[in-house]
Design an enzyme around this catalytic site. Structure first.
Site, short mmCIF file in Angstrom:
data_model
loop_
_atom_site.label_atom_id
_atom_site.label_comp_id
_atom_site.label_asym_id
_atom_site.label_seq_id
_atom_site.Cartn_x
_atom_site.Cartn_y
_atom_site.Cartn_z
N LYS A 1 6.29 -5.93 -0.91
CA LYS A 1 5.07 -5.83 -0.15
C LYS A 1 4.09 -6.99 -0.11
O LYS A 1 4.21 -8.12 -0.84
CB LYS A 1 4.46 -4.73 -0.67
CG LYS A 1 5.27 -3.45 -0.45
CD LYS A 1 4.56 -2.21 -0.75
CE LYS A 1 5.43 -0.88 -0.65
NZ LYS A 1 4.50 0.37 -0.66
N TYR B 1 7.95 3.80 8.73
CA TYR B 1 7.50 4.71 7.70
C TYR B 1 7.04 5.77 8.35
O TYR B 1 6.26 6.76 8.07
CB TYR B 1 5.90 4.41 7.29
CG TYR B 1 6.11 3.16 6.04
CD1 TYR B 1 6.88 3.93 4.81
CD2 TYR B 1 5.59 2.07 5.99
CE1 TYR B 1 7.08 2.99 3.58
CE2 TYR B 1 5.92 1.03 4.93
CZ TYR B 1 6.66 1.77 3.64
OH TYR B 1 6.81 1.04 2.41
N PHE C 1 -2.49 9.17 3.86
CA PHE C 1 -2.37 7.92 3.73
C PHE C 1 -1.73 6.87 4.67
O PHE C 1 -1.66 5.80 4.48
CB PHE C 1 -1.93 7.64 2.06
CG PHE C 1 -0.43 8.15 2.04
CD1 PHE C 1 0.70 7.32 2.53
CD2 PHE C 1 -0.05 9.21 1.55
CE1 PHE C 1 2.26 7.84 2.41
CE2 PHE C 1 1.14 9.89 1.33
CZ PHE C 1 2.32 8.96 1.84
N ARG D 1 15.40 1.92 -7.73
CA ARG D 1 14.44 2.88 -8.01
C ARG D 1 14.07 3.16 -9.53
O ARG D 1 12.89 2.89 -10.00
CB ARG D 1 14.60 4.25 -7.46
CG ARG D 1 14.81 4.12 -5.90
CD ARG D 1 15.24 5.88 -5.32
NE ARG D 1 14.12 6.54 -5.53
CZ ARG D 1 13.05 6.75 -4.91
NH1 ARG D 1 12.80 5.69 -3.94
NH2 ARG D 1 11.96 7.58 -5.10
N THR E 1 6.28 5.44 -7.75
CA THR E 1 5.52 5.27 -6.76
C THR E 1 3.97 4.72 -7.25
O THR E 1 3.44 3.77 -6.78
CB THR E 1 5.13 6.12 -5.49
OG1 THR E 1 6.40 6.57 -5.13
CG2 THR E 1 4.48 5.64 -4.34
N ARG F 1 6.49 -1.74 -10.96
CA ARG F 1 5.44 -1.31 -10.56
C ARG F 1 4.22 -1.33 -11.78
O ARG F 1 3.08 -1.66 -11.79
CB ARG F 1 5.49 -0.10 -9.88
CG ARG F 1 5.96 -0.12 -8.33
CD ARG F 1 6.36 1.19 -7.79
NE ARG F 1 6.84 1.15 -6.32
CZ ARG F 1 7.43 2.02 -5.84
NH1 ARG F 1 7.84 2.92 -6.38
NH2 ARG F 1 7.59 1.68 -4.40
N ASN G 1 1.56 -1.45 -4.30
CA ASN G 1 2.33 -1.03 -5.30
C ASN G 1 3.75 -2.25 -5.48
O ASN G 1 4.74 -1.59 -5.83
CB ASN G 1 2.91 0.32 -5.44
CG ASN G 1 3.68 0.90 -4.23
OD1 ASN G 1 3.87 0.19 -3.21
ND2 ASN G 1 4.07 1.97 -4.19
N HIS H 1 8.90 -1.71 -2.11
CA HIS H 1 9.65 -0.46 -1.66
C HIS H 1 10.95 -0.42 -1.67
O HIS H 1 11.73 -1.46 -1.78
CB HIS H 1 9.20 -0.67 -0.23
CG HIS H 1 9.88 0.86 0.70
ND1 HIS H 1 9.66 1.88 0.50
CD2 HIS H 1 11.05 0.65 1.32
CE1 HIS H 1 10.66 2.79 1.49
NE2 HIS H 1 11.45 1.77 1.83
N GLU I 1 17.28 1.98 6.98
CA GLU I 1 16.15 1.02 6.67
C GLU I 1 16.94 -0.23 6.60
O GLU I 1 16.15 -1.31 7.06
CB GLU I 1 15.64 1.20 5.37
CG GLU I 1 14.85 2.43 5.23
CD GLU I 1 13.87 2.53 3.92
OE1 GLU I 1 14.44 1.86 2.94
OE2 GLU I 1 13.10 3.61 3.92
P1 CMP Z 1 6.54 3.27 -0.56
O1 CMP Z 1 7.75 3.52 -1.55
O2 CMP Z 1 6.62 2.00 0.46
O3 CMP Z 1 6.66 4.55 0.71
C1 CMP Z 1 5.44 4.81 1.14
C2 CMP Z 1 4.17 4.20 0.49
O4 CMP Z 1 3.05 4.85 0.81
C3 CMP Z 1 4.39 4.41 -1.10
O5 CMP Z 1 5.60 3.43 -1.46
C4 CMP Z 1 2.99 3.92 -1.33
O6 CMP Z 1 2.40 2.68 -1.35
C5 CMP Z 1 2.02 4.61 -0.43
N1 CMP Z 1 1.38 5.83 -0.83
C6 CMP Z 1 -0.04 6.01 -0.58
N2 CMP Z 1 -0.46 7.03 -1.09
C7 CMP Z 1 0.51 7.89 -1.51
C8 CMP Z 1 0.93 9.04 -2.03
N3 CMP Z 1 0.08 9.97 -2.24
N4 CMP Z 1 2.33 9.50 -2.04
C9 CMP Z 1 3.25 8.57 -1.86
N5 CMP Z 1 3.02 7.28 -1.19
C10 CMP Z 1 1.83 6.95 -1.14
#
Ligand code: CMP
Length: 132
Positions: free
Chosen positions: A9, A49, A57, A85, A91, A102, A112, A115, A126
């Site tokens: 990211k 997304y 969010f 993962r 996350t 992370r 974070n 992805h 994807e």
């Molecule tokens: P990612 O794996 O890129 O998928 C969706 C993204 O939304 C996640 O990582 C986070 O960076 C962001 N995000 C922000 N708030 C939340 C939340 N409460 N739960 C999950 N993802 C979140």
């Protein structure tokens, strides 16, 4: 052999830790078989997304993902989705296991660093999104 999509990211690119992150993938037996650096526009980030579009969010997520360049890559290897993962960690970096990407590099749940696809089916979608 399985494949998964990984995105470094904008925070990871700005911190210049692309190499450190890729080293973790390679050391774990995942091979980078496709890679490119690009900037997502708002429509692309919303589309990528889309599964989160009703979440509170979503707006911040799209703003963050379009705030700078990202590196997208296809990782290939045994159990690639699960392995990626595990390497990423949870996350929210506050609860990610020590030693995960992370936990070591991310600031908060929005910034974070990485992805990764969450299932083989999403990995297919994807990967096709970026590498048609
Ligand atoms: P990612 O794996 O890129 O998928 C969706 C993204 O939304 C996640 O990582 C986070 O960076 C962001 N995000 C922000 N708030 C939340 C939340 N409460 N739960 C999950 N993802 C979140």
């Amino acid at each position: 052999m399985a494949q998964t999509l990984s995105i470094i990211k904008p925070d990871g690119v700005k911190k210049r830790i692309i190499g450190k992150i890729i080293t973790r993938f390679e050391d774990a037996g995942l091979e980078v078989v496709q890679i490119k650096r690009l900037r997502l526009d708002v429509a692309q980030a919303q589309d990528f997304y889309a599964v989160h579009k009703e979440r509170p969010f979503f707006k911040d997520l799209v703003a963050f993902m379009t705030s700078g360049e990202v590196v997208v890559m296809v990782l290939e290897g045994e159990d690639a989705v699960e392995k990626n993962r595990e390497l990423m960690g949870a996350t929210d970096p506050k609860v990610a296991k020590p030693g995960t990407i992370r936990a070591d590099f991310a600031q908060n749940i929005d910034a974070n660093v990485v992805h990764g696809s969450d299932s083989a089916q999403n990995a297919q979608r994807e990967i096709a999104f970026f590498f048609a």
